[in-house]
Design a protein around this motif. Structure first.
Motif, PDB file in Angstrom:
ATOM      1  N   LEU A   1     -10.327  27.096   0.701  1.00  0.00           N
ATOM      2  CA  LEU A   1     -10.488  28.138  -0.315  1.00  0.00           C
ATOM      3  C   LEU A   1     -11.894  28.157  -0.889  1.00  0.00           C
ATOM      4  N   VAL A   2     -12.564  27.001  -0.946  1.00  0.00           N
ATOM      5  CA  VAL A   2     -13.930  26.958  -1.465  1.00  0.00           C
ATOM      6  C   VAL A   2     -14.959  27.143  -0.354  1.00  0.00           C
ATOM      7  N   GLY A   3     -14.476  27.438   0.850  1.00  0.00           N
ATOM      8  CA  GLY A   3     -15.382  27.718   1.957  1.00  0.00           C
ATOM      9  C   GLY A   3     -15.999  26.493   2.590  1.00  0.00           C
ATOM     10  N   LEU A   4     -15.340  25.340   2.446  1.00  0.00           N
ATOM     11  CA  LEU A   4     -15.880  24.103   3.014  1.00  0.00           C
ATOM     12  C   LEU A   4     -15.437  23.981   4.468  1.00  0.00           C
ATOM     13  N   GLU A   5     -16.396  23.929   5.357  1.00  0.00           N
ATOM     14  CA  GLU A   5     -16.091  23.846   6.785  1.00  0.00           C
ATOM     15  C   GLU A   5     -15.739  22.419   7.168  1.00  0.00           C
ATOM     16  N   PRO A   6     -14.661  22.200   7.893  1.00  0.00           N
ATOM     17  CA  PRO A   6     -14.318  20.835   8.297  1.00  0.00           C
ATOM     18  C   PRO A   6     -15.360  20.269   9.260  1.00  0.00           C
ATOM     19  N   VAL A   7     -15.590  18.959   9.127  1.00  0.00           N
ATOM     20  CA  VAL A   7     -16.542  18.262   9.994  1.00  0.00           C
ATOM     21  C   VAL A   7     -15.842  17.936  11.304  1.00  0.00           C
ATOM     22  N   THR A   8     -16.449  18.358  12.409  1.00  0.00           N
ATOM     23  CA  THR A   8     -15.908  18.068  13.732  1.00  0.00           C
ATOM     24  C   THR A   8     -16.950  17.288  14.528  1.00  0.00           C
ATOM     25  N   ASP A   9     -16.580  16.909  15.738  1.00  0.00           N
ATOM     26  CA  ASP A   9     -17.526  16.168  16.574  1.00  0.00           C
ATOM     27  C   ASP A   9     -18.784  16.979  16.845  1.00  0.00           C
ATOM     28  N   GLU A  10     -18.640  18.336  16.864  1.00  0.00           N
ATOM     29  CA  GLU A  10     -19.788  19.172  17.170  1.00  0.00           C
ATOM     30  C   GLU A  10     -20.762  19.264  16.013  1.00  0.00           C
ATOM     31  N   ASN A  11     -20.256  19.336  14.765  1.00  0.00           N
ATOM     32  CA  ASN A  11     -21.165  19.496  13.634  1.00  0.00           C
ATOM     33  C   ASN A  11     -21.289  18.245  12.779  1.00  0.00           C
ATOM     34  N   LEU A  12     -20.844  17.096  13.273  1.00  0.00           N
ATOM     35  CA  LEU A  12     -20.921  15.846  12.530  1.00  0.00           C
ATOM     36  C   LEU A  12     -22.374  15.450  12.352  1.00  0.00           C
ATOM     37  N   PRO A  13     -22.839  15.244  11.101  1.00  0.00           N
ATOM     38  CA  PRO A  13     -24.226  14.837  10.893  1.00  0.00           C
ATOM     39  C   PRO A  13     -24.455  13.417  11.372  1.00  0.00           C
ATOM     40  N   VAL A  14     -25.659  13.165  11.863  1.00  0.00           N
ATOM     41  CA  VAL A  14     -26.015  11.834  12.355  1.00  0.00           C
ATOM     42  C   VAL A  14     -26.523  11.008  11.185  1.00  0.00           C
TER      43      VAL A  14
END
Length: 609
Positions: A573-586
């Motif tokens: 609802l607050v527009g927070l995108e879930p962290v996945t293997d593709e967008n996981l920060p290093v």
């Protein structure tokens, strides 16, 4: 004034000597006297006419000058001024951060009576009792047939009720127009809004005054005509607030809790997106406050702001973060956790025997009371108190609610060694869940102090730096491991990197000491851990849940799963995108975690007999 005689003796004698008629002398004197009087009257009239002409010329000159001035000026809306007292009935709307209406005004009518003008007072009383079930026909009959000349019957009523009263046809029943405050979303955000009531009132209008919450805190602003009806925009999001209340109510029921609190706050701005306290109420029909007993038993009690709770092991991150900042320890430092630990006549124990030593990280992950006290002793009492004061645990929060001063933390007046020890793991100092949210936001914000607010978009000065950025980031890393392998594993929400700490504290008895079977369980969290954006606090009052291992009251089994359900619902609802293997920060690891199982945390503090 000496008047000239009409028949002067000398002139009369001379006239007789000459043989003239003396009456002619009197006639001539009369003529001269009349001419003098007429001349004086004429001069007076001419002066009056000149004065009046001058006044007319001056007045028309002023009007002409004023008309010329207005004709050459810019057109503006005229403002009326009333010197006598009047009832100001207008009140601005309150909206959420998206502009959706939370409180507004609605034109309605009041009902009053002139009993001396009634034709059938008994019939009118019976008819009103049928329309308004809360009215008593016998009492109305007594009032209508008595000596009263005026009486209020209903301060506000629906259009349907008004029509029903009109159909009675009683000339002694009269209506008065007025505005009433309406909360179209019912129970949603009831503790934040507070509610309103009538102040000065007449038959044709009535003041609408705030009685609690932001309605009371901003009462003057909401009633100020100079604002031209601009709405008060709050920081809360109606959708987020509604969802939190629904999930929190379900969790409260599942956990058999007496009450519950939930807070979602932006870390950078301190703006509160949702703040719920259960049980709640409908501000359209605000209940009466309790006159005796425990204030928290009333649905009017705002647990998020007014509640003063010992928040248990959620406090443990503060001495550890401070020690990291002072460079007394690092995440891998070995801490003596030999149990039990004695301070004077008191004995401090852990839930389990964790061995002679744990790393500073595992002190948080395993929620070791002994390890936390050892770290607090390294810091010292004075520095511990100063740090907690900077975090805001000694003063009421400046939140925009009239209830804020009543939520001042209960701070020990004396601070001996045993108090310093117990405060380090959340006992002996009672604060509100909102205080805890602000403190966790400060840690998650890189160590810069965060002050909560309910107003959207207001520019505020940056807070004081409380912790170094390095120490704050390491503290968040520790909190993340509490969720992945510690006491809060039930708080994990896939894709949102929840970091947090559980806290379970026995409830104090009013007569002294603590209950054996009543606790306050809290889960304080930040997410996502790699780039914290939100703080979430969930507190349950007297929870109890039965699982495979039997009955449990610990935060890891009660507050943590409820918080997970709320985060799972609110994050999209607050527009927070879930962290996945593709967008996981290093992120480079700062230390190697030790993976071990961990039971739920629990306080063990008793006198050494």
């Amino acid at each position: 004034m000496i008047r000239t005689p009409l028949r002067p003796l000398a002139k009369i004698l001379r006239a007789r000597e000459r043989g003239e008629n003396p009456d002619d002398i009197e006639a001539e004197a009369r003529r001269q006297r009349h001419e003098a009087v007429q001349d004086k009257a004429r001069r007076r009239a001419e002066g009056r006419l000149a004065l009046m002409a001058s006044c007319f010329v001056l007045a028309f000159g002023v009007v002409g000058v004023r008309m010329g001035t207005l004709a050459s000026s810019e057109p503006i809306e005229p403002q009326s001024e009333v010197m006598s007292a009047q009832i100001v009935s207008q009140r601005a709307d309150i909206t959420d951060r998206q502009g959706r209406v939370l409180a507004t005004n609605l034109l309605t009518h009041s009902l009053y009576a002139h009993p001396h003008q009634m034709i059938d007072p008994v019939g009118a009383a019976n008819a009103l009792a049928r329309i308004f079930p809360d009215l008593d026909a016998a009492e109305l009959t007594k009032d209508f047939t008595g000596s009263r000349k005026f009486m209020w019957i209903k301060r506000k009523m629906s259009p349907e009720q008004m029509q029903a009263v009109h159909d009675i046809g009683e000339p002694g029943l009269l209506f008065g127009p007025r505005e009433m405050r309406v909360y179209p979303n019912g129970h949603i955000a009831s503790h934040i809004l507070g509610g309103s009531g009538f102040g000065n009132e007449g038959v044709n209008s009535a003041e609408v005054l705030g009685v609690a919450g932001v309605e009371k805190a901003f009462d003057g602003w909401l009633r100020d005509p100079a604002n031209d009806g601009a709405p008060l925009q709050l920081s809360i999001d109606l959708s987020v607030q509604s969802a939190m209340e629904q999930v929190l109510a379900s969790g409260m029921e599942v956990m058999s809790a007496k009450g519950a609190t939930g807070i979602l706050m932006e870390i950078q701005s301190g703006e509160i997106l949702a703040m719920a306290s259960l049980p709640d109420f409908d501000p359209n029909d605000r209940p009466r406050p309790l006159l005796k007993g425990d204030p928290s038993d009333s649905p009017l009690f705002n647990r998020a702001v007014q509640g003063q709770y010992e928040l248990g092991s959620t406090f443990k991150i503060f001495p550890v973060a401070q020690a990291l900042d002072l460079q007394i320890i690092n995440p891998n430092s070995g801490i003596n956790t030999t149990t039990p630990m004695r301070i004077g006549k008191y004995r401090i124990s852990d839930f389990s025997n964790y061995g002679p030593q744990l790393s500073a990280t595992d002190v948080i992950v395993k929620s070791s009371n002994v390890g936390t006290v050892r770290i607090a002793q390294m810091i010292g009492v004075d520095r511990q108190k100063d740090f907690l004061q900077k975090l805001g645990f000694f003063d009421p929060l400046p939140i925009e609610m009239v209830e804020a001063p009543t939520g001042k933390p209960l701070v020990p007046t004396r601070w001996p060694a045993v108090t310093a020890a117990t405060v380090s793991f959340g006992h002996g100092l009672a604060a509100s869940p909102l205080h805890l949210a602000a403190a966790y936001a400060t840690v998650a914000n890189g160590g810069v102090k965060v002050t909560p607010t309910l107003i959207h978009g207001r520019t505020r000065p940056q807070g004081e730096r409380i912790l170094s950025e390095r120490a704050a980031h390491r503290a968040v890393d520790m909190l993340r491991q509490v969720v992945t392998r510690g006491t809060a594993r039930q708080a994990e929400v896939e894709g949102y990197e929840v970091a947090g700490k559980t806290g379970t504290a026995d409830k104090p008895r009013p007569s002294g000491g603590y209950y054996d079977n009543k606790v306050v369980s809290t889960f304080a969290s930040v997410f996502p851990a790699s780039a914290p954006k939100y703080v979430m606090i969930v507190t349950l009052d007297e929870p109890s849940v039965t699982g495979p291992g039997g009955e449990s009251r610990t935060a890891g089994a009660t507050a943590a799963p409820v918080a997970a359900a709320i985060i799972r619902r609110l994050a999209p609802l607050v527009g927070l995108e879930p962290v996945t293997d593709e967008n996981l920060p290093v992120i480079a690891p700062r230390f190697a975690p030790r993976v071990e199982s961990q039971p739920a945390d629990e306080l063990k503090l008793s006198a050494n007999q």
